[in-house]
Enzyme design. Structure first.
Site, PDB file in Angstrom:
ATOM      1  N   GLY A  35     -30.476 -71.272  48.922  1.00  0.00           N
ATOM      2  CA  GLY A  35     -29.076 -71.622  49.160  1.00  0.00           C
ATOM      3  C   GLY A  35     -28.075 -70.709  48.473  1.00  0.00           C
ATOM      4  O   GLY A  35     -26.929 -71.103  48.257  1.00  0.00           O
ATOM      5  N   SER A  36     -28.466 -69.468  48.181  1.00  0.00           N
ATOM      6  CA  SER A  36     -27.494 -68.594  47.502  1.00  0.00           C
ATOM      7  C   SER A  36     -26.321 -68.252  48.422  1.00  0.00           C
ATOM      8  O   SER A  36     -25.187 -68.095  47.956  1.00  0.00           O
ATOM      9  CB  SER A  36     -28.164 -67.327  46.960  1.00  0.00           C
ATOM     10  OG  SER A  36     -28.567 -66.484  48.007  1.00  0.00           O
ATOM     11  N   ASN A  37     -26.563 -68.146  49.710  1.00  0.00           N
ATOM     12  CA  ASN A  37     -25.439 -67.893  50.632  1.00  0.00           C
ATOM     13  C   ASN A  37     -24.546 -69.128  50.741  1.00  0.00           C
ATOM     14  O   ASN A  37     -23.321 -69.002  50.795  1.00  0.00           O
ATOM     15  CB  ASN A  37     -25.957 -67.481  52.015  1.00  0.00           C
ATOM     16  CG  ASN A  37     -26.332 -66.023  52.067  1.00  0.00           C
ATOM     17  OD1 ASN A  37     -25.467 -65.156  52.105  1.00  0.00           O
ATOM     18  ND2 ASN A  37     -27.624 -65.737  52.008  1.00  0.00           N
ATOM     19  N   LYS A  58     -36.238 -72.170  61.205  1.00  0.00           N
ATOM     20  CA  LYS A  58     -36.756 -72.549  62.527  1.00  0.00           C
ATOM     21  C   LYS A  58     -35.793 -72.086  63.609  1.00  0.00           C
ATOM     22  O   LYS A  58     -34.672 -71.697  63.324  1.00  0.00           O
ATOM     23  CB  LYS A  58     -36.881 -74.067  62.609  1.00  0.00           C
ATOM     24  CG  LYS A  58     -37.932 -74.641  61.683  1.00  0.00           C
ATOM     25  CD  LYS A  58     -38.212 -76.086  62.071  1.00  0.00           C
ATOM     26  CE  LYS A  58     -39.438 -76.607  61.364  1.00  0.00           C
ATOM     27  NZ  LYS A  58     -39.111 -77.495  60.252  1.00  0.00           N
ATOM     28  N   LEU A  59     -36.255 -72.198  64.843  1.00  0.00           N
ATOM     29  CA  LEU A  59     -35.332 -71.945  65.963  1.00  0.00           C
ATOM     30  C   LEU A  59     -34.481 -73.183  66.137  1.00  0.00           C
ATOM     31  O   LEU A  59     -34.987 -74.300  66.121  1.00  0.00           O
ATOM     32  CB  LEU A  59     -36.118 -71.706  67.247  1.00  0.00           C
ATOM     33  CG  LEU A  59     -36.501 -70.287  67.608  1.00  0.00           C
ATOM     34  CD1 LEU A  59     -37.122 -70.266  68.985  1.00  0.00           C
ATOM     35  CD2 LEU A  59     -35.303 -69.341  67.547  1.00  0.00           C
ATOM     36  N   ASN A 113     -25.320 -67.130  62.001  1.00  0.00           N
ATOM     37  CA  ASN A 113     -26.483 -66.892  61.147  1.00  0.00           C
ATOM     38  C   ASN A 113     -26.285 -65.574  60.412  1.00  0.00           C
ATOM     39  O   ASN A 113     -25.518 -64.713  60.854  1.00  0.00           O
ATOM     40  CB  ASN A 113     -27.751 -66.818  61.991  1.00  0.00           C
ATOM     41  CG  ASN A 113     -29.002 -66.680  61.134  1.00  0.00           C
ATOM     42  OD1 ASN A 113     -29.137 -67.346  60.097  1.00  0.00           O
ATOM     43  ND2 ASN A 113     -29.915 -65.811  61.528  1.00  0.00           N
ATOM     44  N   HIS A 128     -28.582 -62.362  58.725  1.00  0.00           N
ATOM     45  CA  HIS A 128     -29.915 -61.758  58.706  1.00  0.00           C
ATOM     46  C   HIS A 128     -29.896 -60.605  57.696  1.00  0.00           C
ATOM     47  O   HIS A 128     -28.936 -59.826  57.670  1.00  0.00           O
ATOM     48  CB  HIS A 128     -30.276 -61.242  60.107  1.00  0.00           C
ATOM     49  CG  HIS A 128     -31.664 -60.691  60.179  1.00  0.00           C
ATOM     50  ND1 HIS A 128     -32.772 -61.501  60.242  1.00  0.00           N
ATOM     51  CD2 HIS A 128     -32.113 -59.413  60.165  1.00  0.00           C
ATOM     52  CE1 HIS A 128     -33.860 -60.742  60.272  1.00  0.00           C
ATOM     53  NE2 HIS A 128     -33.487 -59.469  60.224  1.00  0.00           N
ATOM     54  N   ASP A 143     -32.444 -63.993  66.239  1.00  0.00           N
ATOM     55  CA  ASP A 143     -31.642 -62.796  65.901  1.00  0.00           C
ATOM     56  C   ASP A 143     -31.083 -62.043  67.101  1.00  0.00           C
ATOM     57  O   ASP A 143     -30.934 -60.823  67.063  1.00  0.00           O
ATOM     58  CB  ASP A 143     -32.483 -61.810  65.061  1.00  0.00           C
ATOM     59  CG  ASP A 143     -33.086 -62.464  63.834  1.00  0.00           C
ATOM     60  OD1 ASP A 143     -32.448 -63.387  63.305  1.00  0.00           O
ATOM     61  OD2 ASP A 143     -34.169 -62.041  63.420  1.00  0.00           O
ATOM     62  N   GLU A 192     -24.771 -59.868  51.334  1.00  0.00           N
ATOM     63  CA  GLU A 192     -24.640 -61.096  52.128  1.00  0.00           C
ATOM     64  C   GLU A 192     -23.579 -62.010  51.532  1.00  0.00           C
ATOM     65  O   GLU A 192     -22.777 -62.603  52.253  1.00  0.00           O
ATOM     66  CB  GLU A 192     -25.979 -61.850  52.168  1.00  0.00           C
ATOM     67  CG  GLU A 192     -27.066 -61.132  52.944  1.00  0.00           C
ATOM     68  CD  GLU A 192     -28.354 -61.937  53.002  1.00  0.00           C
ATOM     69  OE1 GLU A 192     -28.301 -63.179  53.058  1.00  0.00           O
ATOM     70  OE2 GLU A 192     -29.424 -61.321  52.979  1.00  0.00           O
TER      71      GLU A 192
HETATM   72  C1  GRF Z   1     -30.962 -64.654  53.371  1.00  0.00           C
HETATM   73  O1  GRF Z   1     -31.504 -63.437  52.991  1.00  0.00           O
HETATM   74  C2  GRF Z   1     -30.549 -64.632  54.806  1.00  0.00           C
HETATM   75  O2  GRF Z   1     -30.183 -63.369  55.266  1.00  0.00           O
HETATM   76  C3  GRF Z   1     -31.782 -65.091  55.519  1.00  0.00           C
HETATM   77  O3  GRF Z   1     -32.363 -66.043  54.670  1.00  0.00           O
HETATM   78  C4  GRF Z   1     -31.981 -65.785  53.327  1.00  0.00           C
HETATM   79  C5  GRF Z   1     -31.427 -67.033  52.754  1.00  0.00           C
HETATM   80  O4  GRF Z   1     -31.237 -66.917  51.373  1.00  0.00           O
HETATM   81  N1  GRF Z   1     -31.496 -65.602  56.836  1.00  0.00           N
HETATM   82  P1  GRF Z   1     -30.465 -68.030  50.578  1.00  0.00           P
HETATM   83  O5  GRF Z   1     -31.213 -69.356  50.766  1.00  0.00           O
HETATM   84  O6  GRF Z   1     -29.072 -68.089  51.084  1.00  0.00           O
HETATM   85  O7  GRF Z   1     -30.539 -67.572  49.147  1.00  0.00           O
END
Ligand code: GRF
Length: 193
Positions: free
Chosen positions: A6-8, A84-85, A100, A102, A143, A172
């Site tokens: 969950g860092s994003n 998942k999809l 999303n 990537h 993707d 990101e």
């Molecule tokens: C990220 O690298 C994102 O690009 C990919 O999954 C990872 C999720 O990381 N889709 P986090 O859980 O947000 O740390």
């Protein structure tokens, strides 16, 4: 919505607190009860729900997710490490407002099986000199949706998959909150109350 650390999600929640963004994080959805993204929700005082399914329970899981999205009146679903999809019904319920991120420069190093550290291993194995992060719209294929933005990250000669992953994650965390904000603004998503 995510399955991982969950860092994003944390970066998106942090930007809501510190920047003048248009979006409001209404809910964090975890696809497993032990996902670190739940701790992020708690840290930022955002409600969370766990919605999980497997091949056998996909229909029930889809219905559960639909109900959750409806209950919280979600306008935009932001995937961050969701493994998942996404069922196509969900994408159409949200009128395609599903994003999303990537960890590579799509269309390179994307598609089925390209996730996590495998992406960075593939980038290094290919001898690429640059990689990065891509925010894109979600379709029913992995993707494949329209690319909204990318941030380039140079590959260094001494990079390992882990060092590359760390630098791409930092990109990101800069890119995703900004693009979620731009998306909310350009789609006239209702102003948070
Ligand atoms: C990220 O690298 C994102 O690009 C990919 O999954 C990872 C999720 O990381 N889709 P986090 O859980 O947000 O740390």
């Amino acid at each position: 919505m995510g399955s991982g650390t969950g860092s994003n999600a944390a970066a998106i929640c942090a930007a809501e607190q510190s920047d003048n963004v248009r979006y409001h994080v209404t809910l964090v959805i975890a696809s497993r009860p032990d996902a670190g993204i739940i701790d992020v929700a708690k840290r930022y005082d955002v409600p969370h729900e766990v919605v999980q399914w497997d091949a056998q329970t996909r229909a029930a899981g889809t219905e559960h997710l639909r109900n959750v999205l409806r209950t919280y009146a979600i306008d935009v679903l932001v995937l961050a490490g969701f493994m998942k999809l996404l069922p196509v019904e969900i994408i159409s319920d949200l009128h395609g407002h599903v994003l999303n991120i990537h960890p590579a420069l799509l269309p390179a190093f994307g598609g089925k099986g390209m996730y996590g550290i495998k992406v960075h291993e593939a980038v290094l194995a290919a001898g690429a000199t640059e990689t990065g992060a891509t925010v894109h719209l979600v379709t029913e294929e992995y993707d494949e949706g329209a690319i909204l933005a990318r941030e380039i990250v140079p590959v260094r000669p001494d990079d390992t998959p882990n060092s590359l992953q760390e630098r791409v994650k930092a990109a990101e965390h800069r890119l995703y909150p900004r693009i979620v904000d731009e998306f909310a603004r350009s789609h006239a998503i209702s102003t948070p109350s």
